[in-house]
Scaffold this motif. Structure first.
Motif, PDB file in Angstrom:
ATOM      1  N   SER A   1      99.074  41.574  30.333  1.00 55.43           N
ATOM      2  CA  SER A   1      97.742  41.488  29.374  1.00 55.43           C
ATOM      3  C   SER A   1      97.957  41.679  28.162  1.00 55.43           C
ATOM      4  CB  SER A   1      96.820  42.232  30.117  1.00 55.43           C
ATOM      5  OG  SER A   1      97.056  43.510  29.982  1.00 55.43           O
ATOM      6  N   ILE A   2      98.772  42.524  27.676  1.00 58.12           N
ATOM      7  CA  ILE A   2      99.186  43.274  26.406  1.00 58.12           C
ATOM      8  C   ILE A   2      99.675  42.351  25.369  1.00 58.12           C
ATOM      9  CG2 ILE A   2     100.981  44.268  26.651  1.00 58.12           C
ATOM     10  CD1 ILE A   2     100.016  46.889  25.207  1.00 58.12           C
ATOM     11  N   PHE A   3     100.402  41.140  26.112  1.00 57.58           N
ATOM     12  CA  PHE A   3     101.145  40.230  25.234  1.00 57.58           C
ATOM     13  C   PHE A   3     100.551  39.828  24.020  1.00 57.58           C
ATOM     14  CE2 PHE A   3     104.277  39.264  29.162  1.00 57.58           C
ATOM     15  CZ  PHE A   3     104.781  40.583  28.716  1.00 57.58           C
ATOM     16  N   SER A   4      98.842  39.406  24.324  1.00 58.14           N
ATOM     17  CA  SER A   4      98.360  38.609  23.449  1.00 58.14           C
ATOM     18  C   SER A   4      97.604  39.382  22.304  1.00 58.14           C
ATOM     19  CB  SER A   4      96.935  37.821  24.178  1.00 58.14           C
ATOM     20  OG  SER A   4      96.130  38.807  24.658  1.00 58.14           O
ATOM     21  N   TYR A   5      97.587  40.817  22.593  1.00 54.63           N
ATOM     22  CA  TYR A   5      96.965  41.586  21.490  1.00 54.63           C
ATOM     23  C   TYR A   5      97.642  42.948  20.876  1.00 54.63           C
ATOM     24  CZ  TYR A   5      95.301  44.577  25.476  1.00 54.63           C
ATOM     25  OH  TYR A   5      95.558  45.556  26.483  1.00 54.63           O
ATOM     26  N   ALA A   6      98.967  42.928  21.550  1.00 55.16           N
ATOM     27  CA  ALA A   6      99.808  43.978  21.249  1.00 55.16           C
ATOM     28  C   ALA A   6      99.949  44.189  19.477  1.00 55.16           C
ATOM     29  CB  ALA A   6     101.145  43.863  21.741  1.00 55.16           C
ATOM     30  N   ALA A   7     100.001  42.943  18.811  1.00 58.01           N
ATOM     31  CA  ALA A   7     100.430  43.126  17.419  1.00 58.01           C
ATOM     32  C   ALA A   7      98.875  43.492  16.562  1.00 58.01           C
ATOM     33  CB  ALA A   7     100.817  41.932  16.787  1.00 58.01           C
ATOM     34  N   PHE A   8      97.801  43.037  17.120  1.00 60.82           N
ATOM     35  CA  PHE A   8      96.563  43.310  16.519  1.00 60.82           C
ATOM     36  C   PHE A   8      96.407  44.740  16.852  1.00 60.82           C
ATOM     37  CE2 PHE A   8      96.501  38.731  17.272  1.00 60.82           C
ATOM     38  CZ  PHE A   8      96.522  38.288  16.339  1.00 60.82           C
TER      39      PHE A   8
ATOM     40  N   GLY B   1     106.748  45.284  20.351  1.00 61.47           N
ATOM     41  CA  GLY B   1     107.502  45.055  21.576  1.00 61.47           C
ATOM     42  C   GLY B   1     107.807  46.266  22.420  1.00 61.47           C
ATOM     43  N   LEU B   2     107.592  47.516  21.772  1.00 63.47           N
ATOM     44  CA  LEU B   2     107.832  48.840  22.499  1.00 63.47           C
ATOM     45  C   LEU B   2     106.866  48.638  23.614  1.00 63.47           C
ATOM     46  CD1 LEU B   2     108.560  51.444  19.702  1.00 63.47           C
ATOM     47  CD2 LEU B   2     110.208  50.495  21.467  1.00 63.47           C
ATOM     48  N   LEU B   3     105.744  48.403  23.477  1.00 63.69           N
ATOM     49  CA  LEU B   3     104.702  48.697  24.529  1.00 63.69           C
ATOM     50  C   LEU B   3     104.827  47.892  25.691  1.00 63.69           C
ATOM     51  CD1 LEU B   3     101.530  48.158  22.232  1.00 63.69           C
ATOM     52  CD2 LEU B   3     102.486  50.361  23.100  1.00 63.69           C
ATOM     53  N   PRO B   4     105.186  46.589  25.757  1.00 62.02           N
ATOM     54  CA  PRO B   4     105.527  46.223  27.194  1.00 62.02           C
ATOM     55  C   PRO B   4     107.105  46.756  27.794  1.00 62.02           C
ATOM     56  CG  PRO B   4     105.290  44.508  25.770  1.00 62.02           C
ATOM     57  CD  PRO B   4     105.233  45.753  24.917  1.00 62.02           C
ATOM     58  N   THR B   5     107.970  47.225  26.726  1.00 62.23           N
ATOM     59  CA  THR B   5     109.209  47.602  27.286  1.00 62.23           C
ATOM     60  C   THR B   5     109.166  48.840  27.745  1.00 62.23           C
ATOM     61  OG1 THR B   5     110.171  46.472  25.376  1.00 62.23           O
ATOM     62  CG2 THR B   5     111.588  48.077  26.457  1.00 62.23           C
ATOM     63  N   ALA B   6     108.311  49.734  27.400  1.00 60.76           N
ATOM     64  CA  ALA B   6     108.008  50.978  28.032  1.00 60.76           C
ATOM     65  C   ALA B   6     107.673  51.114  29.390  1.00 60.76           C
ATOM     66  CB  ALA B   6     106.954  51.887  27.184  1.00 60.76           C
ATOM     67  N   VAL B   7     106.986  50.060  29.873  1.00 61.29           N
ATOM     68  CA  VAL B   7     106.550  50.242  31.407  1.00 61.29           C
ATOM     69  C   VAL B   7     107.755  49.641  32.188  1.00 61.29           C
ATOM     70  CG1 VAL B   7     105.035  48.828  32.733  1.00 61.29           C
ATOM     71  CG2 VAL B   7     104.100  49.082  30.753  1.00 61.29           C
TER      72      VAL B   7
ATOM     73  N   ALA C   1      99.994  56.265  23.808  1.00 62.19           N
ATOM     74  CA  ALA C   1     100.055  54.989  24.479  1.00 62.19           C
ATOM     75  C   ALA C   1     101.482  54.834  24.992  1.00 62.19           C
ATOM     76  CB  ALA C   1      99.668  53.868  23.224  1.00 62.19           C
ATOM     77  N   LEU C   2     102.461  54.875  24.234  1.00 61.66           N
ATOM     78  CA  LEU C   2     104.035  54.863  24.930  1.00 61.66           C
ATOM     79  C   LEU C   2     104.037  55.807  26.162  1.00 61.66           C
ATOM     80  CD1 LEU C   2     106.111  54.448  21.642  1.00 61.66           C
ATOM     81  CD2 LEU C   2     105.171  52.705  23.189  1.00 61.66           C
ATOM     82  N   THR C   3     103.396  57.014  25.903  1.00 64.83           N
ATOM     83  CA  THR C   3     103.668  58.032  27.174  1.00 64.83           C
ATOM     84  C   THR C   3     103.118  57.340  28.541  1.00 64.83           C
ATOM     85  OG1 THR C   3     103.851  59.727  25.740  1.00 64.83           O
ATOM     86  CG2 THR C   3     103.662  60.522  27.790  1.00 64.83           C
ATOM     87  N   VAL C   4     101.754  56.989  27.992  1.00 66.05           N
ATOM     88  CA  VAL C   4     100.972  56.457  29.309  1.00 66.05           C
ATOM     89  C   VAL C   4     101.785  55.129  29.934  1.00 66.05           C
ATOM     90  CG1 VAL C   4      98.944  55.190  29.920  1.00 66.05           C
ATOM     91  CG2 VAL C   4      98.592  57.434  28.610  1.00 66.05           C
TER      92      VAL C   4
END
Length: 361
Positions: free
Chosen positions: A65-72, A91-97, A144-147
């Motif tokens: 779900s974060i793919f469309s708004y991660a940059a914004f 790119g770090l946000l989905p990679t952390a999961v 955000a990255l920790t969560v």
């Protein structure tokens, strides 16, 4: 006097023979009935499959779900100054999961062996709900990255339990059907899909498969997740712009948790071995030990009488390389049984093509 006619024999012999003549017909009917029973397998537990499909939906939504708004989000939260610099952070946000799930998948498998996959799946759905809620309120980058790494990634054991659960619901013969229905996540008519899958001949000695041959490469949630994220981004204010899409993930995870508790049956404990089975296993082990000792004694007795010439051909045969055409599986058969490398190659190629088409001149 006219010759006397022979006396008619008693019909007892015919009566006695008639059941024997009818027995093959009865056996044939029994074989036909058993063949029809084998051709029509039992009905799959669709409520349990629906529970796994809902958990799969929550799992995929928390990732895509974060793919469309991660940059914004990186720009609105102040993590980068301009959107052209947001690629690395986005790119770090989905990679952390995915990094968190990779590190703890083996541990979740061990926990599943102790407390059962149903309990692990319930804990995973609660973790996905908590992770989506916490991410919606996360404003610093480290939070955000920790969560996403710990709560949405490391605390989610979905990957470790989907294989054993599908085998428990469908058995070794129909595990691929269960996985296909689960990974399709939202098929409009699961009954018709399962009916089409039942037309395949079922192999009796087939090993359990972990790769679903009937699953769709792009599940429904993978397509709708980014769309929902982009539509709902910023709907609840600019202070927490990712809260609205995260609340949808919370709802998905709670629905999956409720479905698991209501529809997914608990694992049945294995029945203890009976005394007769233990005696049979002990007898088989004794027979195997006796046979191996006898073969070793015969081999020792035959060694002095064997000539060196007779041993040379066997050594030559053992050292000889295998023939090039000796029953090697074809490339198509290998890709059918192990399609993951081809899927990764196709997805990487598609990503490269899209990147080349969307790149600015």
């Amino acid at each position: 006097m006219p010759p006397s006619l022979p006396e008619k024999s008693e019909p007892s012999e015919a009566r006695a023979a008639s059941p024997q003549m009818c027995r093959p017909l009865g056996k044939a009917k029994g074989r036909r009935a058993s063949a029809q029973t084998e051709a029509e397998p039992s009905r799959l537990p669709y409520r349990a499959i629906a529970a796994l499909s809902l958990c799969n939906a929550a799992h995929f939504y928390s990732l895509c779900s974060i793919f469309s708004y991660a940059a914004f989000l990186c720009v609105d939260a102040g993590w980068v100054e301009h959107i052209d610099e947001a690629g690395y952070m986005a790119g770090l946000l989905p990679t952390a999961v995915m990094s968190g799930r990779i590190l703890t998948s083996f541990a979740w498998g061990m926990v599943s062996d102790k407390i059962g996959p149903r309990a692990v799946l319930s804990l995973s759905m609660l973790s996905v709900a908590a992770g989506n809620l916490l991410f919606g309120f996360s404003t610093p980058l480290w939070a955000a990255l920790t969560v996403r790494f710990l709560v949405l990634g490391a605390a989610n054991g979905w990957i470790a339990v989907i294989g054993p659960l599908s085998q428990e619901l469908g058995g070794a013969e129909r595990q691929s059907e269960v996985l296909g229905l689960v990974f399709a996540s939202g098929a409009p008519d699961p009954e018709s899909s399962a009916r089409l899958l039942r037309r395949r001949p079922i192999a009796q000695n087939r090993r359990p498969s972990l790769t679903p041959p009937h699953s769709q490469s792009g599940p429904l949630v993978s397509m709708l997740g980014p769309a929902l994220g982009g539509i709902l981004y910023g709907a609840l204010g600019s202070r927490f712009p990712a809260l609205a899409p995260s609340l949808v993930g919370v709802v998905f995870a709670l629905i999956g948790f409720a479905a698991v508790r209501l529809w997914l049956p608990p694992r049945k404990p294995p029945a203890p071995p009976t005394a007769e089975l233990e005696l049979e296993l002990a007898a088989v082990s004794v027979i195997d030990a006796g046979g191996s000792s006898t073969r070793e004694t015969a081999a020792v007795d035959d060694e002095p009488h064997a000539s060196p010439r007779s041993s040379r051909p066997s050594e030559a045969e053992g050292d000889a390389p295998p023939r090039p055409g000796a029953s090697r599986p074809s490339l198509f058969a290998v890709l059918c049984t192990h399609p993951l490398p081809l899927v990764m190659l196709v997805r990487a190629g598609a990503g490269g093509i899209l990147f080349g088409m969307c790149a600015p001149p």
